[in-house]
Design a protein around this motif. Structure first.
Motif, PDB file in Angstrom:
ATOM      1  N   MET A   5       0.846  -1.224  -0.170  1.00 45.61           N
ATOM      2  CA  MET A   5      -0.158  -0.136  -0.431  1.00 45.61           C
ATOM      3  C   MET A   5       0.531   1.335  -0.002  1.00 45.61           C
ATOM      4  O   MET A   5      -0.071   2.782  -0.566  1.00 45.61           O
ATOM      5  N   ASN A   6       1.839   1.059   0.217  1.00 43.20           N
ATOM      6  CA  ASN A   6       2.953   1.947   0.176  1.00 43.20           C
ATOM      7  C   ASN A   6       4.071   2.332  -0.745  1.00 43.20           C
ATOM      8  O   ASN A   6       4.849   3.176  -0.873  1.00 43.20           O
ATOM      9  N   SER A   7       3.702   1.453  -1.589  1.00 46.63           N
ATOM     10  CA  SER A   7       4.163   2.003  -2.948  1.00 46.63           C
ATOM     11  C   SER A   7       4.053   3.390  -4.110  1.00 46.63           C
ATOM     12  O   SER A   7       2.885   3.820  -4.125  1.00 46.63           O
ATOM     13  N   PRO A   8       4.523   2.944  -4.783  1.00 50.26           N
ATOM     14  CA  PRO A   8       4.861   4.979  -5.045  1.00 50.26           C
ATOM     15  C   PRO A   8       3.169   4.559  -6.480  1.00 50.26           C
ATOM     16  O   PRO A   8       2.911   6.278  -6.643  1.00 50.26           O
ATOM     17  N   LYS A   9       2.797   3.500  -6.671  1.00 46.48           N
ATOM     18  CA  LYS A   9       1.867   3.292  -7.763  1.00 46.48           C
ATOM     19  C   LYS A   9       0.361   3.425  -6.648  1.00 46.48           C
ATOM     20  O   LYS A   9       0.165   4.401  -7.109  1.00 46.48           O
ATOM     21  N   ALA A  10       0.410   3.083  -6.082  1.00 51.21           N
ATOM     22  CA  ALA A  10      -0.731   3.107  -5.213  1.00 51.21           C
ATOM     23  C   ALA A  10      -0.690   4.220  -4.521  1.00 51.21           C
ATOM     24  O   ALA A  10      -1.385   5.297  -4.474  1.00 51.21           O
ATOM     25  N   SER A  11       0.069   5.272  -4.319  1.00 48.89           N
ATOM     26  CA  SER A  11       0.245   6.601  -3.799  1.00 48.89           C
ATOM     27  C   SER A  11      -0.232   7.873  -4.525  1.00 48.89           C
ATOM     28  O   SER A  11      -0.358   8.696  -4.545  1.00 48.89           O
ATOM     29  N   LEU A  12       0.179   7.740  -5.963  1.00 44.18           N
ATOM     30  CA  LEU A  12      -0.183   7.757  -7.011  1.00 44.18           C
ATOM     31  C   LEU A  12      -1.586   7.858  -7.550  1.00 44.18           C
ATOM     32  O   LEU A  12      -2.310   9.233  -7.191  1.00 44.18           O
ATOM     33  N   LYS A  13      -2.050   6.999  -7.113  1.00 43.13           N
ATOM     34  CA  LYS A  13      -3.450   6.463  -7.396  1.00 43.13           C
ATOM     35  C   LYS A  13      -4.507   7.486  -6.716  1.00 43.13           C
ATOM     36  O   LYS A  13      -5.750   7.852  -6.613  1.00 43.13           O
TER      37      LYS A  13
END
Length: 57
Positions: A5-13
């Motif tokens: 959940m702390n991945s850059p992609k999840a953060s971007l979304k």
């Protein structure tokens, strides 16, 4: 496979969803402000003008 959940992609979304919500609120605020300005123009003060007193009978 667990999702991070702390991945850059999840953060971007998550950030994009927050920006979309802000955009909707800003758009609604702009609409309401424009409607209020059309109803009560700033150049047209709300004042009764000259008040006539017809109390004599």
């Amino acid at each position: 496979m667990a999702k991070d959940m702390n991945s850059p992609k999840a953060s971007l979304k998550k950030e994009q969803a927050a920006q979309t919500e802000k955009s909707r609120k800003a758009e609604q605020d702009d609409y309401l402000e424009e409607a209020l300005e059309e109803t009560f123009p700033a150049s047209d003060p709300i004042a009764p003008g000259e008040v006539k007193k017809d109390h004599a009978k």
